[in-house]
Design an enzyme around this catalytic site. Structure first.
Site: not given
Lengths: 277, 375
Positions: B91, B272, B294
């Site tokens: 991520c 994250h 995202n």
């Protein structure tokens, strides 16, 4: 590297001696020189030192070869349990969206079946045509008999590539999925009643273990630092706790482990050498 | 004649042994030296700078809505479609690459929108101190990625496409589970990029870029932690900001303004990295939100985006009412290995940290600095 092994060195020395013993018959001058091993060492006064050096080199090279092989395997193993797993996205057919809009228009927002059905709309996909009929079949089945419910097996049928490794794995994932499914339905009912600002829905992350969620990939099982820290208000900081991000740019550093790891490797190699000896 | 040959053979062998021993000794000495010292060719550089963020300014002069996905005046896109990171804990790489893409588009005269390589970051960015994980698919930070881009630049997607969808090993298949890990063969995607043979003249910061580099940055800016005003000003003024968040409750998000309630309202375990693309107010509910990009694909959430509830601390009964403690910062951005100053690595147990905002969005914002095209 086999030729460096001490056993091979012994064999080499013996063969040398035999060779010279054979030569003595051809050259009478060497008859007295190469008759025995003792005489060979006489010819090479420091033969024992040389032999010891050869053996030492053999041991070290053999050990380092084994160590290299062992490290290669160890590196493989280190990453075996680090993998985050999720399934590829699934299709979200337009039919589901249409079905959802019909349900919403019907005004049955507080109906359980409507909440369940509308949750189908969140099933995410990647426009894989192979998967579309599966979801459509699923919807049709559910429309015909809403009381039948939606099960984990239905979910799995829509994800043909999903690999369940064992019965235990299946049961664990099923439990995760059912818990999430209940949560989604309850939450969406609350959202329909304006008790929540957002909606939840089915997607490919529904039955994943917590560590499989595609986030940062930190493996807490392998980290010594995972232990929960007691909250000490005297030491609590906001950003000071974070080490400044000083970094190197040498490409070789990428594939080399930290110095601490390297020291561990060296220690392991020494141990392996001892075993080899 | 035969005898002479034999003697020479043995003498040669003896000298060969001495040479081998000498080489072995030198090799061992170098190995030992390297195991206790930093890499001799290591160059410590850190492009962590500051910008003039008006911390004390009011929010009155800021626009009511900011959305960096599309340029409001020209209508040109400033963001690429949302990507899928797959089974890889990358991520941080996706957020960094997306930030670079948008900042390149914002900074370039023709609003050039590039697809930049996440794989370069996953495969090439070192993480010796284990900050936010062990590197690659096992976690890292946007700070490290931007620092790396400042040195090496970043190539586009077509030169080094994403190959870690199935994890570092790219072995594919498998539904997961603890047993599945043992089945996998490890073939880490290696950094296959080559360095340019010369240094660029225009950028003094840059030591050596990779070949085929299309964009680079001068470094990054760490905004003050848990500062609502700073984040608002930065995202409104400079562009998208990389933020670290607690995404435990995001699994089943579909639409709306995400505002966890009940026991899940204090999600403070930062794990994250995403990209803050703007902010606004929901037309229907009137709720203020952060617009967040995202890396779980366009089918998750609102076309790959999530809107997080945005709360000005002034409106709260206590300024820190929206805050909590992250007692496991190692899976966030903290480092678990460190240098004691004498070249010795030692283990660090990072202390708990205070995180604020919905999903901890205010905790660690990072802004790319000096993003530019490289020709």
């Amino acid at each position: 590297m086999l030729w460096t092994h001490p056993f091979f060195v012994h064999w080499l020395v013996n063969n040398c001696r035999c060779e010279h013993l054979a030569l003595k018959n051809q050259n009478p001058k060497l008859r007295t020189t190469f008759t025995t091993t003792h005489n060979l060492r006489q010819y090479f006064p420091r033969m024992s030192v040389h032999l010891a050096m050869i053996k030492l080199i053999g041991l070290l090279l053999t050990a380092s070869t084994g160590c290299w092989l062992w490290k290669s395997n160890a590196n493989d193993d280190n990453h075996l349990s680090d993998v985050n797993i999720s399934s590829p996205p699934l299709p979200r057919p337009d039919a589901e969206k249409q079905y959802l809009s019909l349900l919403l228009r019907s005004g049955n927002h507080h109906d359980q079946s409507s909440a369940v059905a509308s949750s189908f709309a969140a099933v995410s996909t990647n426009h894989n045509d192979r998967l579309l009929p599966l979801w459509e079949d699923l919807l049709e089945t559910y429309q015909q008999d809403p009381s039948r419910g939606f099960t984990y097996d239905d979910y799995l049928r829509a994800i043909p590539d999903k690999l369940i490794l064992s019965e235990r794995d299946y049961q664990m994932r099923k439990a995760i999925w059912e818990e999430n499914w209940d949560t989604i339905q309850q939450h969406n009912l609350a959202a329909a009643a304006n008790e929540s600002l957002y909606r939840m829905g089915l997607n490919e992350f529904m039955d994943l273990y917590e560590h499989e969620l595609p986030q940062r990939g930190y493996d807490k099982a392998q980290s010594k630092a995972w232990n929960l820290n007691p909250i000490d208000t005297s030491t609590v900081t906001t950003s000071d706790a974070v080490k400044p991000q000083k970094e190197t740019t040498d490409d070789n550093m990428l594939h080399s482990s930290s110095n601490l790891d390297k020291r561990r490797e060296v220690s392991s190699c020494i141990l392996l050498s001892v075993f080899t000896i | 004649m035969h005898t002479t040959f034999s003697i020479h053979y043995l003498i040669d062998y003896r000298y060969a042994c001495v040479c081998l021993l000498a080489c072995l000794f030198i090799f061992s000495a170098v190995e030992w030296h390297c195991s206790n010292q930093k890499h001799p060719f290591t160059k410590k550089l850190d492009y962590w700078t500051t910008i003039d963020v008006q911390l004390e300014a009011t929010l009155d002069n800021l626009p009511k809505m900011v959305d960096w996905r599309v340029d409001a005046t020209t209508g040109k896109p400033l963001a690429t479609p949302v990507k899928v990171q797959g089974r890889c804990g990358s991520c941080w790489a996706f957020a960094t690459a997306a930030a670079m893409e948008s900042h390149v588009a914002i900074a370039s005269p023709n609003q050039t929108l590039l697809e930049l390589s996440e794989q370069e970051l996953v495969s090439c960015v070192p993480n010796p101190n284990h900050c936010g994980g062990a590197g690659g698919c096992h976690g890292s930070t946007a700070e490290l990625a931007l620092n790396f881009i400042a040195h090496r630049g970043i190539v586009d997607e077509w030169h080094f496409g994403y190959q870690s969808f199935n994890g570092d090993d790219n072995s594919g298949g498998g539904g997961g589970g603890p047993d599945d890990h043992r089945r996998r063969q490890h073939h880490r995607i290696k950094c296959s990029l080559k360095l340019k043979p010369f240094e660029t003249e225009n950028d003094q910061h840059v030591s050596k870029y990779y070949q085929d580099v299309v964009a680079a940055a001068h470094g990054y800016v760490k905004l003050p932690a848990n500062n609502y005003t700073a984040l608002m000003h930065t995202v409104a003024t400079f562009g998208p900001v990389i933020v670290n968040v607690a995404a435990q409750g995001w699994r089943s998000y579909e639409s709306g303004v995400y505002a966890p309630t009940g026991h899940s309202s204090k999600q403070t375990d930062i794990d994250h990295v995403v990209l803050l693309m703007g902010y606004g107010t929901d037309d229907v509910t009137g709720e203020d939100y952060w617009l967040v990009r995202n890396s779980w694909g366009t089918q998750w959430g609102e076309e790959g985006y999530i809107r997080l509830k945005r709360t000005d601390p002034i409106s709260l009964p206590r300024p820190d009412a929206d805050c909590g403690m992250d007692v496991t910062p190692a899976n966030g951005i903290a480092c678990t290995e460190g240098d004691d100053g004498n070249g010795h690595q030692h283990h660090i147990t990072p202390p708990a940290v205070k995180v604020c905002g919905t999903s901890g969005i205010l905790f660690d914002p990072v802004l790319p600095y000096g993003v530019h095209l490289v020709k």
